[in-house]
Design a protein around this motif. Sequence first.
Motif, short mmCIF file in Angstrom:
data_model
loop_
_atom_site.label_atom_id
_atom_site.label_comp_id
_atom_site.label_asym_id
_atom_site.label_seq_id
_atom_site.Cartn_x
_atom_site.Cartn_y
_atom_site.Cartn_z
N HIS A 266 -11.16 -5.75 -1.42
CA HIS A 266 -9.92 -6.23 -0.82
C HIS A 266 -9.31 -5.15 0.08
CE1 HIS A 266 -6.93 -9.50 -0.95
NE2 HIS A 266 -6.03 -8.56 -0.72
N ASP A 267 -9.31 -3.91 -0.39
CA ASP A 267 -8.74 -2.81 0.40
C ASP A 267 -9.55 -2.55 1.65
OD1 ASP A 267 -6.84 -2.62 -1.53
OD2 ASP A 267 -7.53 -0.72 -2.38
N TYR B 16 0.82 -1.21 0.00
CA TYR B 16 0.00 0.00 0.00
C TYR B 16 0.85 1.27 0.00
CZ TYR B 16 -4.30 -2.62 0.77
OH TYR B 16 -5.37 -3.47 0.62
N THR C 170 -10.66 -4.91 -6.11
CA THR C 170 -9.69 -4.00 -5.51
C THR C 170 -10.30 -3.25 -4.34
OG1 THR C 170 -8.55 -3.71 -7.62
CG2 THR C 170 -8.16 -2.05 -5.92
#
Length: 216
Positions: A158-159, A43, A155
């Motif tokens: 998942h984040d 990240y 995405t």
Amino acid sequence: MSIAQTTASTTTRLLRFDRVQRAAHWCNALLFGVLIVTAIPLYFGSLFGVVLPRHVVEQIHLWTGIALPIPVLVSLLGPWGSRMRRDVRRINLWTRVELRWMKTLGETSLVADKFNPGQKLNAIFIGASIVVMLVTGSILQWFRFFPVPWREGATFVHDVFAFTIFFVVIGHIIMALTHRESLRSMFSGWISETWAARHAGAWLAEVKQRDGSSED
């Protein structure tokens, strides 16, 4: 078979977690720890190269994520998983009293089972997170097989789950450190009857009834 024993100091102890359950817990904790540590440089790209190159970090993260469900699945299979399966059933069984306790944020009275509603909710969230992170992570890794909207959704999910898991794990660690006897039971497997009477009265009554029946 009895799950209670009396020590030399006449303190009755109850078997809370067997070796299979404890091994599954600590393997799972280790895998989650590796995932969190390797996710940070993913990240924050500026951290790459500080310890390991990007490709190595990505591979560790990938294969750790793939391995994440294995300890739980192994602990549920075969004759060795009987206690684990029993506890999974407990976690998924909610009474009206427990639901009311959750709605009132613990303000109503509750004679807890082996796991209180907060612990049940945490276990359900972690179990669901393993599935969600494995599915979304697979889409992100092998993105060529999926349409763009799927990849974008994966995405985002998942984040969001990654950040939520981070704070849930931190909260879990804090709670464990402030409940020392409960934490020790995850190492030794045993808990005192005094603790059970205070925190898991319904489970204690069940254990005594089961042991009484086995002696008849």
